[in-house]
Write an enzyme that holds these catalytic residues in place. Structure first.
Site, short mmCIF file in Angstrom:
data_model
loop_
_atom_site.label_atom_id
_atom_site.label_comp_id
_atom_site.label_asym_id
_atom_site.label_seq_id
_atom_site.Cartn_x
_atom_site.Cartn_y
_atom_site.Cartn_z
CG HIS A 1 0.41 13.72 -25.31
ND1 HIS A 1 1.05 14.89 -25.65
CD2 HIS A 1 1.32 12.98 -24.60
CE1 HIS A 1 2.29 14.88 -25.14
NE2 HIS A 1 2.47 13.74 -24.50
CE LYS B 1 4.30 16.90 -16.37
NZ LYS B 1 4.51 15.54 -16.78
NE ARG C 1 -0.94 15.92 -14.70
CZ ARG C 1 -0.22 15.38 -13.73
NH1 ARG C 1 -0.54 15.60 -12.48
NH2 ARG C 1 0.82 14.63 -14.00
CG HIS D 1 6.43 9.88 -25.73
ND1 HIS D 1 5.12 9.45 -25.70
CD2 HIS D 1 6.42 11.10 -25.15
CE1 HIS D 1 4.36 10.36 -25.12
NE2 HIS D 1 5.13 11.38 -24.77
CG HIS E 1 -0.64 8.66 -25.84
ND1 HIS E 1 -1.30 9.05 -24.70
CD2 HIS E 1 0.67 8.65 -25.53
CE1 HIS E 1 -0.41 9.26 -23.74
NE2 HIS E 1 0.78 9.04 -24.22
CD GLU F 1 5.78 15.34 -23.83
OE1 GLU F 1 5.08 16.30 -23.45
OE2 GLU F 1 5.30 14.27 -24.24
CD GLU G 1 -4.99 14.12 -17.30
OE1 GLU G 1 -4.63 13.10 -16.72
OE2 GLU G 1 -4.74 14.35 -18.49
NE ARG H 1 -4.14 -1.97 1.83
CZ ARG H 1 -4.15 -2.96 2.72
NH1 ARG H 1 -3.33 -2.92 3.74
NH2 ARG H 1 -4.98 -3.96 2.59
CG ASN I 1 -3.83 15.24 -21.92
OD1 ASN I 1 -2.87 14.56 -21.57
ND2 ASN I 1 -4.91 15.39 -21.18
CE LYS J 1 -1.45 12.62 -15.90
NZ LYS J 1 -1.73 12.75 -17.34
#
Lengths: 352, 352
Positions: A235, A214, A228, A255, A239, A178, A224, A114, A232, A136
């Site tokens: 993306h 960022k 945020r 990427h 993606h 990025e 998000e 946990r 994207n 993230k």
């Protein structure tokens, strides 16, 4: 350059490997685990390992490099190694590597017993300006990127410019995408600074500014719900192109290469839908197109790409949701785009 | 009985299935998924399903009942079903079942697309008084219980007393062990109330008080840094006995049966180490021993049990950490116990 304070954790720039050593010494951790891949084990681990000289309570977990390693099966392998090594809740996981290592290491740590503490030592430009900041974590299932993950902050991030010097040019370009995005979405002055720099090896100062941008965005919206989503940009298409390339190509896109394509497509959609001027679209195409090799998207891939876009986490009610630009340095969230519009944008990219 | 307010979420008691229906209607969720097993699908789902009459945006995910289903492999299966069903971030997962369903459903939801909302409708006494409150999620790897998980709160918990009426007596006794523990660790008056009740079917009022106690403890310490460790009384030995039984026995112990053994062993250790009087030890043995069948722990299992205890999440630096009682209704955290002491306590249980 000053230490940037993020959401309850510091991002170190100056003498960051010494800062790491100090963190380890002062942290009152019972055990240390360094997660690394065969590349970072070769080029970066020696720089870190010396700092642990004389300590007998650390172990190294090495995985294969590459996005394939981010699959849940590898994640289970790391959990089992932590169990076998007897890791307890006072253990620290040090993620030494690129985005795969920080995303997966963050997920492994945030869920092991946990949650145990973890820090990032990003070794690629991409992970320095992107994956290591923002909290993230994520792993892939069936090649769907980051479909499983958490929002969990590291205890600290150590940005060491010297680690970038061993990187091939293609990896530098991957991170650069990025950085360009950070300028496009919220900081026109930063975009201008990038445009007029030698981008074969961005300066430490430019990297610092990118992380500042960022960090500001993710602090304002850690989970998000709003701002945020600006990150994207590029993306939604990017993606899908990246996943498709991983599935089909022998030498898949990085990427950043995929996001570069995504940014051109979504700049085109911005021109069509949110008022980005033709001049600014042309500028974006010129800068990005000048940096990255042209990629041939086969016509019969359009349907597969749209179906991948429909699986994107950002969607709601089965509608494809894009972040677009009204102008350079500003973004507009939550634009619903149809499959037709997205196919049209892929056609635009192909026509360039 | 009033709704209990937990850490940002309500625990409903009165008309709780109607409250669930109201929650679903008002929640602005895009999709609903009910996680259930073959038992709850048969006995409990019909009571819930009617509330969704006319809705076409819900799906049912049914797994096999039993602790074996809490393995990571089943968890991956549920993630894949959510992907295939097109679940988005605005989806709600309704965990209808016992502790396996709430622990695993909570973990699946807390990590799917970095977290979707979930609620619990616990259908066993054990999950009503234990698993559904406190924000712990968890799954097993290689039979090590809850080795992977998160601390994530549900959006609401719906306690429906009527669901307990279909449970076999052995399942009621399994939940009762946790209720007895709540009395032993922090509330002597509640222990006395339990002692003098008909415990073949605890009253709704006794269940309510048990949840109140657990809720107070977890609100004070959501991530188990301090007070929450009190809930581990009986669980250091109990978890090991439970895991061992799952591995060896054709008809393994229930959680409560294992915890009952663990509480007797740890009451014995409390007598030896933290001053629990001989009279109170005898009282605990009499009450618990009178409720649960005697279990034969084979002598050659002691080493295996200690090795399982060493893997417990609560340990630090390879030392076995127990919560013990100085007297009934009071607990003392962080008692280091040696393997010898733990073996001795197993011998005490065997000698009764």
């Amino acid at each position: 350059m000053k230490t940037i304070q993020s959401d309850n954790y510091p991002i170190y720039f100056d003498n960051s490997l010494s800062e790491l050593a100090a963190f380890v010494e002062q942290g009152h951790y019972s055990r240390f685990f360094i997660l690394t891949d065969e590349n970072t084990a070769k080029y970066c681990l020696p720089l870190i390992k010396g700092r642990f000289a004389g300590m007998d309570n650390f172990d190294i977990i090495e995985i294969n490099s590459g996005e394939e390693s981010k699959d849940i099966d590898f994640c289970i392998g790391i959990w089992k190694m932590l169990i076998d090594f007897g890791a307890d809740r006072q253990s620290l996981l040090i993620n030494l590597g690129g985005g795969v290592i920080s995303d997966m290491g963050g997920f492994v740590a945030s869920t092991f017993k946990r949650g145990i503490d973890f820090v990032h030592v990003p070794t690629t430009l991409l992970s320095q300006v992107d994956a290591s900041v923002g909290g993230k974590t994520g792993i892939d299932i069936d090649r769907i990127k980051n479909i499983i993950g958490t929002f969990t902050q590291p205890k600290a991030v150590f940005i060491a410019y010297e680690l970038l010097k061993t990187l091939p040019k293609r990896q530098i370009l991957s991170g650069l995408a990025e950085m360009l995005k950070h300028g496009l979405i919220v900081d026109a002055a930063y975009w201008d600074a990038l445009k007029s720099s030698d981008l074969s090896m961005p300066s430490a100062e430019l990297i610092y500014r990118s992380i500042e941008i960022k960090n500001k965005v993710v602090i304002a919206d850690p989970t998000e719900k709003g701002l945020r989503k600006s990150l994207n940009f590029g993306h939604t298409v990017g993606h899908a192109v990246e996943t498709n390339s991983l599935l089909r190509d022998d030498n898949p896109l990085t990427h950043g290469e995929a996001i570069a394509i995504g940014m051109i497509c979504e700049a085109y959609l911005s021109h069509k839908k949110t008022g980005l001027s033709a001049d600014e679209l042309a500028e974006i195409v010129k800068v990005i197109g000048g940096l990255y090799p042209k990629y041939h998207i086969q016509d019969d891939s359009h349907q597969a790409l749209c179906s991948l876009m429909l699986k994107d986490k950002k969607n709601q009610n089965g509608k494809i949701n894009c972040t677009l630009l009204p102008r350079i340095g500003e973004c507009q969230l939550d634009n619903i785009c149809t499959e037709e519009e997205l196919c049209d944008s892929l056609g635009y990219y192909a026509s360039l």
